[in-house]
Motif scaffolding. Sequence first.
Motif, short mmCIF file in Angstrom:
data_model
loop_
_atom_site.label_atom_id
_atom_site.label_comp_id
_atom_site.label_asym_id
_atom_site.label_seq_id
_atom_site.Cartn_x
_atom_site.Cartn_y
_atom_site.Cartn_z
N ILE A 188 0.84 -1.19 0.00
CA ILE A 188 0.00 0.00 0.00
C ILE A 188 0.88 1.25 0.00
CG2 ILE A 188 -1.88 -1.16 1.23
CD1 ILE A 188 -0.96 0.29 3.76
N LYS A 189 0.27 2.38 -0.32
CA LYS A 189 0.98 3.65 -0.24
C LYS A 189 1.23 3.99 1.22
CE LYS A 189 -0.06 6.12 -4.51
NZ LYS A 189 -0.61 7.37 -5.09
N SER A 190 2.39 4.56 1.49
CA SER A 190 2.72 4.95 2.85
C SER A 190 1.87 6.14 3.28
CB SER A 190 4.21 5.29 2.97
OG SER A 190 5.00 4.17 2.63
N ASP A 191 1.61 6.22 4.57
CA ASP A 191 0.88 7.36 5.12
C ASP A 191 1.74 8.61 4.95
OD1 ASP A 191 -0.46 9.24 6.60
OD2 ASP A 191 -0.75 7.97 8.36
N PRO A 192 1.25 9.65 4.25
CA PRO A 192 2.07 10.86 4.05
C PRO A 192 2.41 11.58 5.34
CG PRO A 192 -0.20 11.21 3.33
CD PRO A 192 -0.06 9.74 3.60
N ASN A 193 1.64 11.29 6.42
CA ASN A 193 1.90 11.93 7.72
C ASN A 193 2.92 11.15 8.55
OD1 ASN A 193 -0.03 14.01 7.28
ND2 ASN A 193 -1.67 12.58 7.83
N ASP A 194 3.32 9.98 8.05
CA ASP A 194 4.31 9.18 8.75
C ASP A 194 5.70 9.57 8.27
OD1 ASP A 194 5.83 7.32 10.04
OD2 ASP A 194 4.89 5.54 9.15
N TYR A 195 6.33 10.45 9.03
CA TYR A 195 7.63 10.98 8.59
C TYR A 195 8.77 9.98 8.77
CZ TYR A 195 5.02 15.35 8.67
OH TYR A 195 4.09 16.33 8.45
N LEU A 196 8.49 8.89 9.49
CA LEU A 196 9.53 7.86 9.68
C LEU A 196 9.60 6.90 8.50
CD1 LEU A 196 8.92 7.02 13.45
CD2 LEU A 196 10.64 8.55 12.47
N LYS A 198 10.38 5.81 4.93
CA LYS A 198 11.32 6.32 3.92
C LYS A 198 10.85 6.12 2.49
CE LYS A 198 14.59 3.67 5.48
NZ LYS A 198 15.91 3.00 5.64
N TYR A 199 9.93 5.17 2.27
CA TYR A 199 9.57 4.79 0.91
C TYR A 199 8.10 5.13 0.62
CZ TYR A 199 13.82 2.15 1.71
OH TYR A 199 15.10 1.79 2.04
N PRO A 200 7.77 5.45 -0.64
CA PRO A 200 6.38 5.81 -0.98
C PRO A 200 5.40 4.66 -0.79
CG PRO A 200 7.73 5.62 -2.97
CD PRO A 200 8.67 5.58 -1.81
N TYR A 201 5.90 3.42 -0.89
CA TYR A 201 5.05 2.25 -0.68
C TYR A 201 5.67 1.40 0.44
CZ TYR A 201 2.29 3.05 -4.90
OH TYR A 201 1.43 3.59 -5.83
N GLN A 202 4.83 0.59 1.06
CA GLN A 202 5.33 -0.31 2.10
C GLN A 202 4.58 -1.62 2.08
OE1 GLN A 202 4.26 0.65 6.24
NE2 GLN A 202 3.07 2.37 5.45
N LEU A 203 5.28 -2.67 2.47
CA LEU A 203 4.67 -3.99 2.63
C LEU A 203 4.05 -4.07 4.02
CD1 LEU A 203 7.32 -6.42 1.12
CD2 LEU A 203 4.95 -6.22 0.40
N VAL A 204 2.80 -4.53 4.09
CA VAL A 204 2.12 -4.69 5.37
C VAL A 204 1.47 -6.07 5.42
CG1 VAL A 204 1.70 -2.23 5.76
CG2 VAL A 204 0.07 -3.55 4.42
N GLN A 205 1.25 -6.56 6.61
CA GLN A 205 0.63 -7.88 6.78
C GLN A 205 -0.83 -7.70 7.19
OE1 GLN A 205 2.36 -10.44 9.80
NE2 GLN A 205 1.98 -12.24 8.53
N VAL A 206 -1.70 -8.50 6.60
CA VAL A 206 -3.13 -8.42 6.90
C VAL A 206 -3.40 -9.11 8.23
CG1 VAL A 206 -5.45 -9.00 6.13
CG2 VAL A 206 -3.70 -8.38 4.45
N THR A 207 -4.00 -8.37 9.16
CA THR A 207 -4.29 -8.92 10.50
C THR A 207 -5.79 -9.08 10.74
OG1 THR A 207 -4.28 -6.68 11.45
CG2 THR A 207 -2.20 -7.91 11.47
N GLY A 208 -6.62 -8.51 9.87
CA GLY A 208 -8.06 -8.63 10.07
C GLY A 208 -8.83 -8.26 8.81
N VAL A 209 -10.06 -8.75 8.71
CA VAL A 209 -10.94 -8.46 7.58
C VAL A 209 -12.33 -8.16 8.13
CG1 VAL A 209 -12.03 -9.39 5.50
CG2 VAL A 209 -9.65 -9.96 6.00
N LYS A 210 -12.95 -7.08 7.63
CA LYS A 210 -14.31 -6.78 8.07
C LYS A 210 -15.09 -6.14 6.93
CE LYS A 210 -13.37 -2.22 10.12
NZ LYS A 210 -13.42 -1.42 11.36
N LYS A 211 -16.40 -6.18 7.05
CA LYS A 211 -17.28 -5.60 6.04
C LYS A 211 -17.32 -4.08 6.20
CE LYS A 211 -19.27 -8.85 3.45
NZ LYS A 211 -20.68 -9.17 3.65
N GLU A 212 -17.30 -3.38 5.08
CA GLU A 212 -17.46 -1.93 5.12
C GLU A 212 -18.93 -1.61 5.43
OE1 GLU A 212 -16.28 1.98 2.42
OE2 GLU A 212 -16.11 -0.04 1.60
N PRO A 213 -19.19 -0.76 6.43
CA PRO A 213 -20.57 -0.48 6.85
C PRO A 213 -21.46 -0.04 5.69
CG PRO A 213 -19.02 0.49 8.39
CD PRO A 213 -18.21 0.00 7.23
#
Length: 317
Positions: A188-196, A198-213
């Motif tokens: 996913i794209k990195s959070d622009p407010n996360d100044y720590l 370094k890269y425009p994209y980051q690998l993340v692990q899925v920890t949960g799934v839910k329905k959008e209200p």
Amino acid sequence: MGDITWVEEGNGGSAISSRKRKARPKRFEFLGWGSRQLIEFLQSLGKDTSEMISRYDVSDTIARYIAKEGLLDPSNKKKVVCDKRLVSLFGSRTIFRMKVYDLLEKHYKENQDDSDFDFLYEDEPQIISHSEKIAKRTSKVVKKPRGTFAAIVGDNIKLLYLRKSLVQELVKSPDTFESKMLGSFVRIKSDPNDYLQKYPYQLVQVTGVKKEPGTDDFLLQVTNYVKDVSISVLSDDNFSQEECEDLHQRIKNGLLKKPTIVEMEEKARTLHEDQTKHWLGREIVLLKRLIDRANEKGWRREYPFLGYTNFVSFTFK
């Protein structure tokens, strides 16, 4: 998408050589936490060895050393042609680059309780039948501890990495969607407010799934990200080596749970069929585009004025 081969981060048993080696001590001489060969190698590079250096950091140091000295085999980039320093460390003129981490295990004093190390430097050749080799390999698999960690490297992560287009296919089977997503990795794209970050994209692990209200769409809960993530914002491209290293650093910092070989292997098996079908579909689409492009070029060569005629008829309509 062939057989799954793992790069491990623990208890990578040492192979028994059938060729006669020159006389060497059966066990290493240790200077504190590490073998004399390892300590001397690190000190020759200016490293402070007064405190233990982790196996991952040592393997990273060796990888940089190999790159700096240009020791990769030009005919096979998976192999390293060892110089005097590496021969002294590993006892071999050539090694596989991806095996460096495993080969370092025997150089740590804390790992010397394993009975396999009794045969590290046997003076006389060991004659082992094919059936004995199979039995030994099988017993190692059975006895492999469930706590053995998997290395956070590209070859491992790609077995659990899901592109956006594949996730969009998986969501068509809502009964199995959650089970396949949990524990997988997305980009996913990195959070622009996360100044720590370094890269425009980051690998993340899925920890949960839910329905959008109010909808039938799913949202993903992922590591290192406060908000729930929509499937539409996932990346459909490959991740970079830098992003993989960034993921490993977050795991080292305790922001993610360190995955074991067993956990990742079980997850990879549930995704393997879907990933293979998806890969074949992408390849077929790419091949079709190449065929269409080749046909179009052939038509233009055969009818050189076709494009001009179409342009003129369009202009004067």
